[in-house]
Design an enzyme around this catalytic site. Sequence first.
Site, short mmCIF file in Angstrom:
data_model
loop_
_atom_site.label_atom_id
_atom_site.label_comp_id
_atom_site.label_asym_id
_atom_site.label_seq_id
_atom_site.Cartn_x
_atom_site.Cartn_y
_atom_site.Cartn_z
N CYS A 19 0.86 -1.05 0.00
CA CYS A 19 0.13 -0.04 0.01
C CYS A 19 0.88 1.27 0.02
CB CYS A 19 -0.78 -0.09 1.23
SG CYS A 19 -1.91 -1.58 1.41
N ALA A 20 1.51 1.42 -1.20
CA ALA A 20 2.84 2.28 -1.06
C ALA A 20 2.70 3.88 -1.16
CB ALA A 20 3.25 2.16 -2.52
N ALA A 21 1.29 4.36 -1.60
CA ALA A 21 1.22 5.74 -1.84
C ALA A 21 1.19 6.46 -0.21
CB ALA A 21 -0.32 6.16 -2.23
N GLY A 36 6.49 7.55 0.29
CA GLY A 36 7.43 7.74 1.44
C GLY A 36 8.48 6.43 1.84
N ASP A 69 -0.74 0.36 -5.48
CA ASP A 69 -1.88 1.12 -4.97
C ASP A 69 -2.89 0.89 -5.70
OD1 ASP A 69 -2.17 3.24 -2.41
OD2 ASP A 69 -3.55 3.60 -3.96
N ASP A 75 -5.06 -3.27 -6.52
CA ASP A 75 -5.66 -3.55 -5.42
C ASP A 75 -5.02 -4.69 -4.59
OD1 ASP A 75 -7.36 -4.24 -3.25
OD2 ASP A 75 -9.18 -4.31 -4.16
N ASP A 77 2.22 -1.56 4.86
CA ASP A 77 1.69 -0.42 5.84
C ASP A 77 0.32 -0.25 5.52
OD1 ASP A 77 2.26 1.99 7.68
OD2 ASP A 77 1.93 3.18 5.88
N CYS A 79 -0.60 3.28 11.35
CA CYS A 79 -0.62 4.82 12.04
C CYS A 79 -1.91 5.04 12.79
CB CYS A 79 -0.48 5.96 11.33
SG CYS A 79 -1.87 5.95 9.78
#
Length: 606
Positions: free
Chosen positions: A318-320, A323, A342, A369, A471, A522
């Site tokens: 889930c790269a966007a 960073g 993404d 996805d 992530d 997060c």
Amino acid sequence: MIKKAGHVLKTLCKTSSLPLHRQSQGQMDLSERYCYEPSLKWNPKVEEYFIKAYGPEHFSRISEALTRPSCYSCIRVNTLKSTSDAVIKKLSAILQERGLHNGMIRISNDRKHMEDFCSKPIEIGESADTRQIYAQNNLVSKCMIPGLDHVIFVRGSGPHAIDYGLSGGKSPKEVIVSRKCAEAVLRGAQVYVPGVLACSAHVEKGDVVAVSVAVEQPGADGGWGANITRGTILQGSPADPYYFERNGLYIGQGITMLSRAGMFRVPVGVAVDMNCRVFDLPSFHDLLEGEIFLQNLPSIIAARALDPQRGERILDMCAAPGGKTTAIAILMQDEGEVIAVDRSHNKVLDIKKLAAEMDLTCITPYKLDALKAVRRSESDDFAASHFPQDVVGIEERIEKTSMAASDDLDAELVPQSCDVNSKNGTYSSKAVERKIMRKMRNGPGRNHCSGGRVEKSKGFLPNSFDRVLLDAPCSALGLRPRLFAGEETVESLRNHAKYQKRMFDQAVQLVRPGGVIVYSTCTINPGENEGLVRYALDTYKFLSLASQHPRVGGPGLLGGCQLSDGYTEEWLRPGEEDLVQRFDPSSPLDTIGFFIAKFNVSSKAA
């Protein structure tokens, strides 16, 4: 030896001795209104759950910390293009030009609170030595944690008392902004036009205005909303919408760049130049592009915990916005292959742009996805093997045209194979045909207008990656500053956890035996953190928790929690708590709320 370094981040929160505007005793009542003392609103059941998990006092500290930004900005240096020392020199010069240099940040109006907050002890993990993690008395300084010397801290300051010009009990001219706009302003942004909800009458360009926030309130239907119509005229009296609800929600003062009429007429641009903020955090917009990336410390540590090696094949699920992807590529010295996926077309474009900006060539972004990331065989690539070329290319052909759609254009671009083709047995459904028609009628999307194209993927074969970073999309209840949290319910938190488990199932299939998975979120929600670890270890016996380096965060939560509806959540067991990293927003480390777990993958054979 582990050092109790309560003073480690103390300097980051200290401020200098520039004079602070004082308010006279006669305006104490108004000054209680015109201040920043937010109280985070939670769904009652969610609040009950978190109190059980953390205890009432600890959760109260977490809630308070979430309403404020960190007292420093964290910057990751692109070590393939520059060095930490070179960036520190450049940033120091730029900040000095802006009037900010060592010892030149305004004093906090709550010095004792900040001193007490920053003097609490913090445990630095075994990988840290006795050095402090940053140089004292410097506005810009290098991180001193071993392994993180490519990280730079830039001190901010606050909270500050603001003089809103309350002489004679007269209310100042005011602008009300949306909650999301306010959260960005607290992080250092300006007030942009789309974020303005309401404004006092007779505001002209160049006026000084107080900026306050419209935080969501409970509605009659049980939902939440600001309930302020955009363009509302403020009278500066209790007759204003949510006059009392804005008590303690003033984020600073600024100078209007547009008149009141202009703020609600133009679609873009700066509405208010914030020249006096409750929290002062330097802006890094368009600064040293390609050399630095503004990133939260736990996110940097998550990429470092993955420990990527040169020549490996790594997946960022889930790269966007890219960073962690670029951090991984830099740690690999741009040698190997980093696949970044993404589900959003525009977000994949952002990853491509960031990789190009940083001159990283080992990153390949795809639109995909993450829940469909596993491909069972090469024949699963339907676009290549089952559809005729004119159907596969229809979307690209639509992207290339910016002409207004017409019946003739529809007939020309839609391929004949949209109907059943008896010769090759392929067809495109009516739903696909309608989707194509809608695209041509509505015109190209915002990125398609400039020719933005991304490569799509049908997934990857099992056991095809050395390391996988997940992530995961989450409730994001660790992000700071946060002025509202009432939208999350116990049910929505559980749904986040279910979604993450499905993604983790994909990650387990994609990583090879002997590989590594790093899972991060997060959020402060244990169900999405320790609950996922429990699921992973109980479901996949070939997984084991691995130690992380560097170790900066605290231990995970042991035990579990039974909710009022009888649902029981299981977390970590004794011995597992020190193998994860939990970043508490109320700790002296002063980061966002974050969680990292690292898994070693042994033989998958039954």
